[in-house]
Design an enzyme around this catalytic site. Structure first.
Site, short mmCIF file in Angstrom:
data_model
loop_
_atom_site.label_atom_id
_atom_site.label_comp_id
_atom_site.label_asym_id
_atom_site.label_seq_id
_atom_site.Cartn_x
_atom_site.Cartn_y
_atom_site.Cartn_z
N GLU A 195 0.81 -1.22 0.00
CA GLU A 195 0.00 0.00 0.00
C GLU A 195 0.85 1.27 0.00
O GLU A 195 0.83 2.05 0.97
CB GLU A 195 -0.94 0.01 1.20
CG GLU A 195 -1.90 -1.18 1.24
CD GLU A 195 -2.82 -1.16 2.46
OE1 GLU A 195 -2.61 -0.34 3.36
OE2 GLU A 195 -3.77 -1.96 2.49
N GLU B 124 -5.19 -8.64 1.20
CA GLU B 124 -5.84 -8.29 2.47
C GLU B 124 -7.31 -8.06 2.21
O GLU B 124 -7.69 -7.37 1.26
CB GLU B 124 -5.29 -6.98 3.07
CG GLU B 124 -3.92 -7.05 3.64
CD GLU B 124 -3.47 -5.71 4.21
OE1 GLU B 124 -4.33 -4.89 4.60
OE2 GLU B 124 -2.25 -5.50 4.26
O1 IFM Z 1 -3.93 -2.88 9.37
C1 IFM Z 1 -3.91 -2.39 8.08
C2 IFM Z 1 -2.75 -2.99 7.31
O2 IFM Z 1 -1.54 -2.74 7.93
C3 IFM Z 1 -2.70 -2.41 5.92
N1 IFM Z 1 -3.96 -2.52 5.25
C4 IFM Z 1 -5.13 -2.09 5.96
C5 IFM Z 1 -5.18 -2.72 7.34
C6 IFM Z 1 -6.44 -2.25 8.10
O3 IFM Z 1 -6.42 -0.87 8.25
#
Ligand code: IFM
Length: 467
Positions: free
Chosen positions: A179, A369
Site C-alpha cells: 500500500e 488483504e
Molecule cells: O492494518 C492495516 C494494514 O496494515 C494495511 N492494510 C489495511 C489494514 C487495516 O487498516
C-alpha cells in the site's frame, strides 16, 4: 445451503461455493503490528517507533513496543498458523531488523529471525509470502529525508537484495511494497501516519520515490531469488463511486499514480495536469519510468470498503491523503459499517477485481488483504473455554469470499485470498482500539483465542468451500 444458482444473490451471503484446490487461502500480518521486541537483537528504530512515541499521534498513546509479542512467541504462533490449515501466510519483514540504519551490512540476528519464520512455515506445510516494506522505514533514512529523498529508493533496492539473497530460495511470493498510497499520502499528505508530514508536494515526491523503490526492488530481487519465486506489489486500490469527474480525479491520485508507472510505464496525463498546481514533477528523472516499469508476476489487491463522492465544490487548498482533491465532498453511504466506520460492500471487491482484470488482463491477481474490525466480546463457555462469537466478522468474510468466488466464475485470474488479519494487532494511528484478527489477542496475557471467524475459516480451508 446455497447452490451455485444463487450467484446473483444481491447480499453476497452464499455458502457452499467451492474454491479450486490451487486457490491460495491465507492470512496476513505485518511486522510492526505484531512483533514487539523493538529494541532487541540489534533492531534499529523505525519511523513508526518515533511516531507512536510522539504524544497525540496514536490513540491512547499506544505503541508497537510489545504488540503481540510475536518476536518471542514465534514457535507457538507458527503452530497457531498450522492449526488453521492456512495454505499460505503473508508477513512483512522489518527493514530496521535487517539494516538497523537502513544501510550497510545485514544484521545476522535480524535475518535469523525471518529464516526461522520461513523455515517454520515450510516445516508446517505453509507457503511463505513475504512483504519487504510494510511502512517501517528505518528512522536513520527518515533523518536523511525518508521517501522525499530519492536515495531511499536505492537503499531499498540494497535491502531487497540482502533479504532476497538470504531467503530467496524459500519464499514463494515477494511483495516489494504494501500500500504505497498509505506510505506516501497518509504519511506525507494527511499526516495520519508516520512520519506525519502534511505537504501535498512532498507527498507526491514520496509517491514517485516509492514507485522507484518498487522498480529497483523488483530488479534487485530478480538477481538473487530463485527462478520459480514470484514478485508482486500490493495496492489498496480505492473503489470510488459517484460523480464521474470526481471519481476520475481521485482514482488518478489514489490509484493510477502507482499503477500507471508500475504497470503501464507512464504517469497518467490527467494526473500530471491535475497536480500541476502542486508540483512540476521535476523529481521524475530521465530513465525513472523504465526503472519503475518492471514485469511482475502477480498483483496484490487489498480491499476493505468503497467511497462515494459528489461534484467538486470550491477549491482544493489543504494537504490531503488524496493531494489536490479536498474540494471533492465524500458522501454518506448506506451501512452496515465495521468498527472502522467503513461500509461493508462486497460488490466493491468484485467491481475492483473486474476493473483491474480488464485493465491488466494478463496479470494474475491476489487479494492480499480483506477483513474487518469489530468490537469483539470475549466470553467463557460452560466448559471454561474462551470464545469470541464474532458473527459480524464471519458475515463479512462470507460476503467477501462470495465476491471472490464470483470473480473466479467471471473468468478473472484471481489466485488467492489472504484474510486480514491473522490476529488482533496494532492498528496504526488507532493503536489497539480496533481488532481485525480472526484470532483474539489478550494484550494483558498475550493469550490467543480462536474467534468463531477462525473456526469458520479453518472449515472453509479444510473443505475448500464456504461453510
Ligand atoms: O492494518 C492495516 C494494514 O496494515 C494495511 N492494510 C489495511 C489494514 C487495516 O487498516
Amino acid at each position: 445451503m446455497a447452490s451455485p444458482m444463487t450467484v446473483d444473490n444481491p447480499d453476497y451471503r452464499d455458502s457452499g461455493l467451492r474454491f479450486p484446490d490451487e486457490f491460495v487461502l491465507g492470512s496476513a500480518t505485518a511486522a510492526y503490528q505484531i512483533e514487539g521486541a523493538v529494541d532487541e537483537d540489534g533492531r534499529g528504530a523505525s519511523i513508526w517507533d518515533t511516531f507512536s512515541h510522539t504524544p497525540g499521534a496514536v490513540q491512547n498513546g499506544d505503541t508497537g513496543d510489545v504488540a503481540d509479542d510475536h518476536y518471542h512467541r514465534l514457535e507457538s504462533d507458527l503452530d497457531l498458523i498450522a492449526s488453521l490449515g492456512l495454505d499460505a501466510y503473508r508477513f512483512s519483514i522489518a527493514w530496521p531488523r535487517i539494516q538497523p540504519t537502513g544501510r550497510g551490512p545485514a544484521n545476522p540476528a535480524g535475518l535469523a529471525f525471518y529464516k526461522r519464520l520461513v523455515d517454520g512455515l515450510l516445516q508446517r506445510g505453509v507457503t511463505p509470502v513475504a512483504t519487504l516494506y510494510h511502512w517501517d522505514l528505518p528512522q536513520a533514512l527518515e533523518d536523511e529525508g525518508g521517501w522525499r529523498n530519492r536515495q531511499t529508493a536505492y537503499a531499498f533496492a540494497d535491502y531487497a537484495r540482502i533479504v532476497g539473497g538470504a531467503l530467496g530460495d524459500r519464499v514463494a511470493v515477494w511483495t516489494t511494497l504494501n500500500e504505497p498510497w498509505c506510505s506516501a499520502f497518509l504519511g506525507h499528505g494527511s499526516g495520519e501516519h508516520a512520519p506525519g508530514w502534511q505537504d501535498n508536494a512532498e507527498a507526491l515526491t514520496a509517491a514517485h520515490h516509492l514507485n522507484l523503490a518498487h522498480g529497483l526492488g523488483v530488479s534487485a530481487l530478480r538477481e538473487v531469488i530463485s527462478a520459480t519465486a514470484q514478485i508482486s506489489v500490493t495496492h489498496n486500490l480505492h473503489v470510488i463511486r459517484g460523480d464521474a469527474e470526481s471519481v476520475r480525479r481521485i482514482e488518478a491520485v489514489g490509484n493510477r499514480i502507482f499503477t500507471g508507472p508500475m504497470l503501464h510505464g507512464a504517469y497518467p496525463a490527467d494526473l500530471l495536469a491535475d497536480t500541476l498546481p502542486l508540483t512540476d514533477w521535476s523529481f521524475v528523472k530521465p530513465g525513472d519510468l523504465e526503472l519503475i516499469h518492471q514485469p511482475i508476476d502477480v498483483l496484490g489487491i487489498n480491499y476493505y470498503n468503497t467511497t462515494l463522492v459528489g461534484p467538486a465544490a470550491g477549491a482544493a487548498s489543504r494537504a490531503s491523503a488524496f493531494p489536490g482533491t479536498d474540494d471533492i465532498p465524500r458522501l454518506d453511504q448506506p451501512g452496515p459499517f465495521t468498527e472502522m466506520d467503513w461500509n461493508i460492500e462486497p460488490s466493491g471487491l468484485l467491481q475492483l477485481l473486474a476493473a483491474t482484470h480488464a485493465e491488466f488482463p494478463d496479470l494474475p491477481l491476489m487479494i492480499t488483504e480483506s477483513g474487518a474490525a469489530f468490537d469483539d466480546v470475549a466470553t467463557v463457555d460452560d466448559h471454561g473455554v474462551s470464545r469470541v462469537h464474532d458473527a459480524d466478522r464471519v458475515d463479512y468474510l462470507r460476503r467477501h469470499f462470495t465476491a471472490a468466488h464470483r470473480a473466479l466464475q467471471a473468468g478473472i485470474d484471481l489466485r488467492g485470498y489472504f484474510v486480514w488479519s491473522l490476529m488482533d494487532n496494532f492498528e496504526w494511528a488507532y493503536g489497539y482500539s480496533k481488532r481485525f484478527g480472526i484470532v483474539r489477542v489478550d494484550y494483558e496475557t498475550q493469550e490467543r483465542t480462536l474467534k468463531d471467524s477462525a473456526l469458520w475459516y479453518r472449515e472453509l480451508i479444510a473443505e475448500r468451500r464456504i461453510p
